[in-house]
Design a protein around this motif. Structure first.
Motif, mmCIF file in Angstrom:
data_model
loop_
_atom_site.group_PDB
_atom_site.id
_atom_site.type_symbol
_atom_site.label_atom_id
_atom_site.label_comp_id
_atom_site.label_asym_id
_atom_site.label_seq_id
_atom_site.Cartn_x
_atom_site.Cartn_y
_atom_site.Cartn_z
ATOM 1 N N MET A 43 0.954 -1.100 0.082
ATOM 2 C CA MET A 43 0.059 0.055 0.056
ATOM 3 C C MET A 43 0.841 1.276 0.180
ATOM 4 N N VAL A 66 1.063 -4.346 3.157
ATOM 5 C CA VAL A 66 -0.392 -4.280 4.074
ATOM 6 C C VAL A 66 -0.160 -4.926 5.556
ATOM 7 N N VAL A 91 -4.409 0.814 -2.245
ATOM 8 C CA VAL A 91 -4.462 -0.462 -2.299
ATOM 9 C C VAL A 91 -4.955 -1.288 -3.388
#
Ligand code: MIC
Ligand code: SF4
Length: 643
Positions: free
Chosen positions: A272, A284, A398
């Motif tokens: 991300m 993440v 994301v």
């Protein structure tokens, strides 16, 4: 005679070269086959095209999309849409009505063609690289020139091979791949490069996934990114009913690159981009369990059928968490149509998602601003501070998989924990071109068609010829990575895109709301305004308003540690000199409101580009490296003034 082994970039560029020699020149002129505009930059592009007096577009295909300003509060956006529609009719442009979808997704589906060149007044135009096109983002006036048959100029590129090997794990997708590339190369220092994806892993990615990667290549600041045109491309085009548009373009054996970076797809983890830059890459995993307030899925990066269907598979038979807001905007009507047919739309509704219009919407801050201090996961490509409309919010970029997994619990979750099956490439996409108007008069135009000009459509101001010297004031001093969103905010201000005197009131609003007034006061006192900046000035959006509105306020020069490609070209197009410090530490010698002189600035531009400026803290040497074409534009006061 044996011809040189070429990579994909060289093959397409050499077939389109009209000026310059890549072996000796720093700048190349290329022929443009296709153009695209969107409404927020399109009105200026067409006003400028109109003033060139050309009877119709000279490209193979030019499409005017309406996807940015689709929320109509007040008359302004509706005025713009009518103007754009009437221009399209008159000049032989295809018009994609609001509601048809997002320009880049639509162009990929219906018009993008391997082996051709596409110039778009939007920085994410490189989405077309997913289909083997050299697709480049630029300012509106450059699109106007291309529509009039003129060449487009790029810095002679260096080509970096991004070699893909292996295959992505379940739950990991193309978004994670481009975040991986951003982790390595960052958002600055890539000016002039083209990233060409190659290697055995390429064939494991479908066209929408490739397009996600080339789309977000814009955040690297490269000229463009491109994939080869291969069997996967062929299948995609055939499924779109466009088999005849396919040509194979793969690198020759032994093709050379200026640099190589290898990504082992099987090792890519969910990633991300943390606030407030697409280059702040974290895993993440490092954020797992963090409470999330909002999740937005869509944008030109991740709004294909593959992406939204994947989200539906994650949410099937389940419901999003009570305290998280989930919004989904599909990329096109084709995507919605397919989701309706396979039941995904029902799944998403039943899961408690808010289904939004198939437009830019949340991505440009036109709506869905998160609450104060929110954590918002988004599948788009930019998380600049305040772009969402909420300055205190933290936006994390994301993949659709991470967004969907997290929607279920309202916390950051690993998409790899319960991954869903891969969505197969459709054998046949449902085609409905009915919201593309004027297809039959494309390239020809309709004689006698009237241009509709509501009160929001103002004239484009022209710059003034460069004088020999100026009294100057440092109107603002900003730091590194200033984006065009800082210079010319969008969101609530977007509706003034066609009205420069109005829009100019908001230049640098997020940094210094007094900028506009100060500039006008300096101008009235007979001084020109100068912007002093750090590294990578003008990142992000292609909006030429970030040069045009400062020009209107009397800005004549930017002095920065470095300037990004599209913005530099826009500055030149509007007669603003893009200076760089010869010695970066001299940045410290300027303070906001300092007065100084630009003595001999015209002679400097005509000559070697070097200028000495006497500041209170000593002499500073700045330099602009201009081609002869660029010198001419600056001396005239910009492109329009040069015609
Ligand atoms: C963006 O994503 O920032 C935009 C809005 O699409 C811009 C164009 C614009 O400012 O109108 C872009 O990317 O060039
Ligand atoms: Fe639209 Fe966002 Fe894509 Fe820009 S980045 S074209 S605002 S969806």
């Amino acid at each position: 005679m044996k011809t040189k082994a070429m990579n994909v970039t060289e093959k397409i560029l050499s077939a389109h070269l009209v000026e310059g020699d890549p072996a000796v020149d720093r700048e190349l002129g290329i022929k443009i086959d296709q153009t695209l505009t969107q409404d927020a930059t399109g009105t200026m592009a067409y006003l400028q095209f109109e003033s060139m007096g050309v009877p119709r577009v000279k490209t193979d295909v030019s499409v005017s999309y309406v996807d940015h300003n689709t929320v109509q509060i007040g008359f302004e956006n509706a005025d713009d849409h009518d103007f754009l529609q009437s221009i399209a009719k008159k000049y032989g442009i295809i018009y994609s009505k609001a509601g048809n979808g997002i320009c880049h997704q639509l162009h990929l589906e219906r018009y993008g063609k391997p082996g051709t060149t596409l110039l778009g007044s939007d920085s994410h135009t490189p989405t077309g690289g997913g289909i083997g096109q050299i697709a480049i983002g630029a300012g509106g006036i450059d699109i106007a020139v291309a529509m009039a048959g003129g060449a487009f100029h790029i810095p002679t590129p260096k080509v970096r091979a991004i070699v893909l090997k292996g295959k992505l794990k379940k739950g990991v997708s193309a978004k994670d791949v481009i975040l991986k590339v951003l982790e390595k190369f960052g958002t600055k220092g890539n000016v002039g490069w083209i990233f060409e994806y190659t290697g055995p892993g390429v064939k494991t990615l479908d066209v929408p996934s490739r397009a996600t990667i080339t789309n977000m290549g814009a955040e690297l600041g490269v000229t463009t990114s491109i994939f080869p045109s291969d069997k996967v491309t062929k299948q995609f085009l055939a499924a779109q009913g466009r088999a005849k548009d396919y040509v194979e373009i793969v690198p020759d054996k032994g093709a050379k690159y200026d640099d190589t970076f290898t990504v082992d797809l099987s090792k890519v983890e969910p990633l991300m981009a943390a606030p407030h830059s697409p280059g702040n890459i974290i895993t993440v995993k490092s954020m797992k369990g963090k409470k999330v307030n909002q999740i937005m899925i869509g944008s030109c990066t991740n709004s294909s059928y593959r992406d939204i269907r994947t989200v539906a598979l994650y949410l099937k038979g389940k419901h999003v968490a009570d305290d998280v807001e989930v919004g989904i905007a599909c990329g096109s009507r084709q995507v919605i149509d397919m989701l309706a047919k396979d039941g995904s739309l029902g799944i998403l509704h039943r899961a408690g998602c808010r289904m939004l219009e198939n437009a830019c919407g949340f991505c440009i801050g036109a709506h869905m601003s998160p609450r104060t201090g929110a954590i918002s996961l988004r599948t788009n490509n930019r998380n600049f501070e305040g772009r969402s409309g909420t300055k205190s919010a933290g936006i994390y970029l994301v993949s659709p998989e991470t967004a969907a997994a997290s929607a279920l619990t309202g916390k950051v979750e690993m998409p790899t924990k319960n991954p869903v099956a891969a969505v197969p490439s459709p054998k046949k996409f449902p085609v409905d071109d009915s919201m593309f108007l004027y297809r039959t008069t494309a390239g020809k135009g309709v004689k006698g068609a009237e241009i509709v000009r509501g009160p929001n459509i103002a004239q484009v101001p022209k710059g003034e010829k460069l004088a020999s010297s100026y009294k100057a004031v440092c109107a603002i001093k900003v730091g590194d990575k200033i984006t065009t969103d800082h210079i010319m905010p969008a969101g609530a201000r977007l509706k003034f895109r066609s009205n420069i005197p109005e829009y100019a009131k908001f230049v640098f609003e997020p940094c210094d709301p007094q900028f506009h007034n100060n500039c006008l006061a300096n101008k009235a006192a007979g001084a020109v305004n100068v912007i002093v900046a750090g590294e990578s000035y003008g990142q992000g959006s292609s909006r030429e308003h970030a040069a045009l509105c400062p020009m209107y306020l009397g800005v004549k020069a930017v002095i920065a540690k470095s300037i990004e490609r599209i913005h530099r070209a826009n500055l030149i197009n509007f007669g603003i000199i893009p200076f760089e410090f010869e010695n970066a530490s001299d940045y410290e010698k300027f303070s906001a409101s300092d007065s100084f002189s630009l003595d001999g600035v015209r002679a400097a531009v005509e000559g070697d580009g070097v200028l000495q400026i006497k500041t209170k803290k000593g002499v500073v040497s700045v330099r602009t490296r201009l081609s002869d074409r660029e010198k001419h534009l600056i001396l005239c006061g910009g492109l329009l003034a040069s015609l």
